[in-house]
Design an enzyme around this catalytic site. Structure first.
Site, PDB file in Angstrom:
ATOM      1  CB  THR A  35      -0.887   5.209   4.710  1.00  0.00           C
ATOM      2  OG1 THR A  35      -2.054   5.109   2.997  1.00  0.00           O
ATOM      3  CG2 THR A  35      -0.381   7.180   4.333  1.00  0.00           C
TER       4      THR A  35
ATOM      5  NE  ARG B 217     -10.086   7.250  -2.085  1.00  0.00           N
ATOM      6  CZ  ARG B 217      -9.255   7.098  -1.483  1.00  0.00           C
ATOM      7  NH1 ARG B 217      -7.515   6.716  -1.350  1.00  0.00           N
ATOM      8  NH2 ARG B 217      -9.454   6.962  -0.097  1.00  0.00           N
TER       9      ARG B 217
ATOM     10  CB  THR C 186      -2.842   6.012   8.373  1.00  0.00           C
ATOM     11  OG1 THR C 186      -3.211   4.304   7.618  1.00  0.00           O
ATOM     12  CG2 THR C 186      -3.739   4.757   9.844  1.00  0.00           C
ATOM     13  N   GLY C 187      -5.646   4.978   7.131  1.00  0.00           N
ATOM     14  CA  GLY C 187      -7.385   5.188   7.753  1.00  0.00           C
ATOM     15  C   GLY C 187      -7.678   4.564   6.102  1.00  0.00           C
TER      16      GLY C 187
ATOM     17  CB  SER D 256      -0.734   0.261   0.924  1.00  0.00           C
ATOM     18  OG  SER D 256      -0.412  -0.363   1.864  1.00  0.00           O
TER      19      SER D 256
ATOM     20  CB  THR E 299      -0.845   6.492   0.914  1.00  0.00           C
ATOM     21  OG1 THR E 299      -1.602   4.825   1.078  1.00  0.00           O
ATOM     22  CG2 THR E 299      -1.999   7.178   0.362  1.00  0.00           C
TER      23      THR E 299
HETATM   24  C1  SD4 Z   1      -6.028   6.788   1.761  1.00  0.00           C
HETATM   25  N1  SD4 Z   1      -5.266   6.847   4.291  1.00  0.00           N
HETATM   26  O1  SD4 Z   1      -5.770   7.108   0.430  1.00  0.00           O
HETATM   27  C2  SD4 Z   1      -4.791   6.259   2.664  1.00  0.00           C
HETATM   28  C3  SD4 Z   1      -5.207   4.712   2.610  1.00  0.00           C
HETATM   29  C4  SD4 Z   1      -4.201   4.565   4.017  1.00  0.00           C
HETATM   30  O2  SD4 Z   1      -2.340   2.943   3.812  1.00  0.00           O
HETATM   31  O3  SD4 Z   1      -4.430   5.491   5.008  1.00  0.00           O
HETATM   32  N2  SD4 Z   1      -3.719   3.226   3.687  1.00  0.00           N
HETATM   33  O4  SD4 Z   1      -7.407   6.565   2.478  1.00  0.00           O
END
Ligand code: SD4
Length: 330
Positions: A191, A219, A242-243, A89, A209
């Protein structure tokens, strides 16, 4: 290396502690000061999201302990994760979008409030370094897609295929069901967001990320959005997210964390308040994970997330360790 106020009070506390605490109760790797003061208060430090942060912190720490700049530490630190082909990722090896194309997002902020970011960047392994160049060489904050790639190539970056066999295979398996909604839970987002405080007490941050796996083509997530996925105010502190980026974008999460710290909250409390804001405003928040990580000007650190499972790596007082974040949904 230890914050003066804490050091002075620490010396006093340590003296009394030494009278009260049997020596064998004190962890050999910690001094009396840090035993009594906890892990907070000493600089330099570096903190980053998830387990891969341990490896990235090592490189950042080398720079910091030689009196290097926080900005260099965070850039070089997250490049470790970007270059790791096994990481699904971040950077090369990141999972592609639903059309099989790897697109990368990254942002960076320095101690002077400068910011740079790239989004929807393809075929460049180190988006964080492109983001830094955007910050340092252009009058802009963010470059996207084709323009970001053109800028990178003009500045000596090379194009390479970022879709590894492993990621391609995962995409091919995903295509069998082809659910065109990214399902994000605490298992599939990794991320790397990193914050550092250098020996001078300056704070910088970086976030990089490949975004949500199998996202819609085009996106862009929170990571390259200043204030959503990353924010640094050198007078106060910094935060990274993150998330499921959409939740951080809708609430401008990292800016919010820093503002809560400005109003006196500790890093952990500030992260918790920002997670609670998500819970208060976004009905479906329980379906997703968000983790916030923060540091303040006193070199205190903390994190908070929606669901159990988010952890982060803290390198401070010459110890690099993984810590589980506290969470809302118990
Ligand atoms: C996202 N926050 O593109 C990022 C994804 C993520 O580990 O945290 N990936 O939404």
């Amino acid at each position: 290396m230890i914050n003066r106020r804490k050091f002075i009070s620490g010396v006093g506390l340590s003296y009394f502690a030494s009278l009260l605490i049997p020596f064998n109760k004190i962890n050999a790797s910690n001094s009396l000061n840090s035993f009594f003061l906890g892990e907070d208060g000493s600089k330099p430090l570096v903190i980053s999201t998830w387990k891969h942060g341990l490896e990235a912190n090592e490189v950042a720490w080398k720079i910091l302990k030689d009196n290097g700049k926080a900005l260099d530490a965070v850039e070089q630190g997250v490049r470790v994760t970007e270059a790791d082909e096994d990481n699904l990722s971040v950077g090369i090896g990141g999972l592609p979008d639903r059309d099989g194309i790897v697109t990368l997002d990254a942002s960076i902020m320095d101690e002077n409030g400068n910011a740079g970011s790239v989004c929807f960047l393809q075929n460049v392994k180190h988006p964080i370094s492109v983001a830094r160049l955007v910050m340092e060489k252009t009058p802009h904050v963010m470059l996207a897609g084709e323009g970001a790639l053109q800028f990178a190539l003009e500045n000596g970056f090379e194009e390479e295929n970022l879709l590894t066999e492993k990621a391609k295979k995962a995409w091919e398996e995903w295509k069998i069901k082809s659910k065109y909604e990214p399902i994000i839970n605490s298992e599939n987002h990794d991320t790397i967001g990193m914050l550092a405080v250098d020996d001078k007490g300056d704070i910088a941050g970086a976030c990089t990320t490949s975004g949500a796996a199998f996202k819609f083509h085009g996106r862009v997530g929170d990571s390259p959005i200043i204030g959503a996925g990353l924010f640094v105010d050198n007078e106060i502190g910094g935060a990274v997210a993150t998330g499921m980026g959409e939740l951080a974008m809708k609430t401008l999460g990292c800016f919010l964390v820093v503002e809560f710290m400005r109003n006196g909250k500790s890093p952990k409390e500030a992260c918790k308040e920002a997670v609670k804001r998500i819970a208060a405003k976004l009905k479906d928040y329980k379906n997703f994970q968000i983790g916030y990580l923060a540091v303040n000007k006193n070199c205190e650190t903390g994190a908070y997330c929606i669901h159990k499972g988010f952890n982060y790596a803290l390198y401070q007082d010459s110890i690099n360790r993984l810590i589980d974040a506290d969470y809302l949904e118990k």
